[in-house]
Design a protein around this motif. Structure first.
Motif, PDB file in Angstrom:
ATOM      1  N   THR A  21      99.996  46.071  11.287  1.00 21.60           N
ATOM      2  CA  THR A  21      99.299  45.501  10.129  1.00 21.60           C
ATOM      3  C   THR A  21     100.117  44.373   9.523  1.00 21.60           C
ATOM      4  O   THR A  21      99.581  43.301   9.202  1.00 21.60           O
ATOM      5  CB  THR A  21      99.057  46.601   9.065  1.00 21.60           C
ATOM      6  OG1 THR A  21      98.322  47.667   9.656  1.00 21.60           O
ATOM      7  CG2 THR A  21      98.299  46.070   7.870  1.00 21.60           C
ATOM      8  N   LEU A  22     101.417  44.575   9.375  1.00 19.19           N
ATOM      9  CA  LEU A  22     102.273  43.529   8.826  1.00 19.19           C
ATOM     10  C   LEU A  22     102.340  42.315   9.745  1.00 19.19           C
ATOM     11  O   LEU A  22     102.317  41.172   9.272  1.00 19.19           O
ATOM     12  CB  LEU A  22     103.677  44.076   8.568  1.00 19.19           C
ATOM     13  CG  LEU A  22     103.806  45.070   7.412  1.00 19.19           C
ATOM     14  CD1 LEU A  22     105.226  45.626   7.357  1.00 19.19           C
ATOM     15  CD2 LEU A  22     103.437  44.432   6.091  1.00 19.19           C
ATOM     16  N   LYS A  29      99.146  40.310   9.324  1.00 19.74           N
ATOM     17  CA  LYS A  29      99.101  39.594   8.043  1.00 19.74           C
ATOM     18  C   LYS A  29     100.017  38.380   8.064  1.00 19.74           C
ATOM     19  O   LYS A  29      99.632  37.297   7.640  1.00 19.74           O
ATOM     20  CB  LYS A  29      99.506  40.519   6.895  1.00 19.74           C
ATOM     21  CG  LYS A  29      98.413  41.434   6.442  1.00 19.74           C
ATOM     22  CD  LYS A  29      98.843  42.199   5.209  1.00 19.74           C
ATOM     23  CE  LYS A  29      97.722  43.130   4.782  1.00 19.74           C
ATOM     24  NZ  LYS A  29      98.080  43.888   3.582  1.00 19.74           N
ATOM     25  N   PHE A  30     101.246  38.544   8.538  1.00 21.98           N
ATOM     26  CA  PHE A  30     102.203  37.456   8.502  1.00 21.98           C
ATOM     27  C   PHE A  30     101.924  36.386   9.555  1.00 21.98           C
ATOM     28  O   PHE A  30     102.251  35.229   9.345  1.00 21.98           O
ATOM     29  CB  PHE A  30     103.628  37.978   8.654  1.00 21.98           C
ATOM     30  CG  PHE A  30     104.128  38.692   7.437  1.00 21.98           C
ATOM     31  CD1 PHE A  30     104.110  38.079   6.196  1.00 21.98           C
ATOM     32  CD2 PHE A  30     104.623  39.977   7.522  1.00 21.98           C
ATOM     33  CE1 PHE A  30     104.568  38.736   5.076  1.00 21.98           C
ATOM     34  CE2 PHE A  30     105.082  40.638   6.408  1.00 21.98           C
ATOM     35  CZ  PHE A  30     105.061  40.023   5.170  1.00 21.98           C
ATOM     36  N   GLY A  87      98.881  35.674  10.640  1.00 22.87           N
ATOM     37  CA  GLY A  87      97.585  35.084  10.336  1.00 22.87           C
ATOM     38  C   GLY A  87      96.453  35.529  11.244  1.00 22.87           C
ATOM     39  O   GLY A  87      95.429  34.838  11.317  1.00 22.87           O
ATOM     40  N   LYS A 114      93.244  37.907  12.523  1.00 21.77           N
ATOM     41  CA  LYS A 114      92.215  38.691  11.851  1.00 21.77           C
ATOM     42  C   LYS A 114      92.577  40.157  11.973  1.00 21.77           C
ATOM     43  O   LYS A 114      93.187  40.574  12.948  1.00 21.77           O
ATOM     44  CB  LYS A 114      90.844  38.480  12.526  1.00 21.77           C
ATOM     45  CG  LYS A 114      90.237  37.130  12.253  1.00 21.77           C
ATOM     46  CD  LYS A 114      88.817  37.143  12.679  1.00 21.77           C
ATOM     47  CE  LYS A 114      88.623  36.224  13.870  1.00 21.77           C
ATOM     48  NZ  LYS A 114      87.277  36.251  14.378  1.00 21.77           N
ATOM     49  N   LYS A 115      92.165  40.904  10.955  1.00 13.92           N
ATOM     50  CA  LYS A 115      92.459  42.333  10.983  1.00 13.92           C
ATOM     51  C   LYS A 115      91.596  42.974  12.061  1.00 13.92           C
ATOM     52  O   LYS A 115      90.374  42.876  12.039  1.00 13.92           O
ATOM     53  CB  LYS A 115      92.191  42.962   9.618  1.00 13.92           C
ATOM     54  CG  LYS A 115      92.662  44.381   9.535  1.00 13.92           C
ATOM     55  CD  LYS A 115      92.613  44.902   8.139  1.00 13.92           C
ATOM     56  CE  LYS A 115      93.176  46.309   8.127  1.00 13.92           C
ATOM     57  NZ  LYS A 115      93.198  46.881   6.806  1.00 13.92           N
TER      58      LYS A 115
END
Length: 175
Positions: free
Chosen positions: A49-50, A53-54, A56, A58-59
């Motif tokens: 997850t990190l 996010k870092f 860029g 997509k989840k």
């Protein structure tokens, strides 16, 4: 000091076999194995997850690790956490000891300064007292000198009158 450093080195050296035994126990005991899998899955999920996010991305849905990788990753995580915990506790203990030593040193210096200030104040009081005593002694000496001068004058008058050097009126000779 060096004894403490040797002791911390010994503890860190002994921590490594304990960390290795954690890895072995994770493979042999079912309940510990399940715990390691749970730790590894949470760690993997947080890490992914990190990263997303870092970096860029997509989840996306994060796929769990297979059991073999999860056991290995969980055991590694727990063993590294154990080694980190031992090292951190040694650092904290050394920091506390250093702080305690510095605090004792400051207390010693503060006490020494306080003693010196007290001695200085006492010496100043003693000097003031000695000055007062000296002034009193000087006054007494001056009074004694004045008395001595008066006594000399009286003695000179008495001797002069008794030897007949001066008349009763204070002017010379015999009549």
């Amino acid at each position: 000091m060096s004894t403490l450093k040797l002791g911390s080195l010994l503890i860190r050296t002994l921590a490594k076999p304990v960390a290795n035994s954690i890895k072995v126990q994770a493979k042999e005991h079912a309940s510990f194995r399940d715990f390691c899998i749970a730790v590894a899955q949470r760690s993997h999920k947080l890490e992914m997850t990190l990263k997303m996010k870092f970096l860029g991305y997509k989840k996306e849905v994060i796929r769990p690790l297979n059991d073999a990788k999860a056991v290995e990753a969980g055991a590694n995580f727990l063993s590294e956490s154990f080694i980190f915990g031992v090292a951190a506790s040694i650092i904290i203990a050394e920091s506390w000891r250093s702080h305690h030593s510095a605090k004792n040193r400051r207390n010693y210096v503060d006490d020494a300064l306080e003693n010196l200030e007290n001695e200085t104040a006492q010496l100043k009081d003693n000097i003031q007292l000695l000055r007062q005593e000296q002034a009193t002694a000087e006054k007494r000496i001056q009074t004694l000198e004045e008395d001595n001068t008066q006594l000399r004058k009286i003695l000179d008058q008495v001797l002069s009158a008794s030897l007949g050097l001066k008349g009763p009126n204070g002017y010379g000779g015999r009549n």
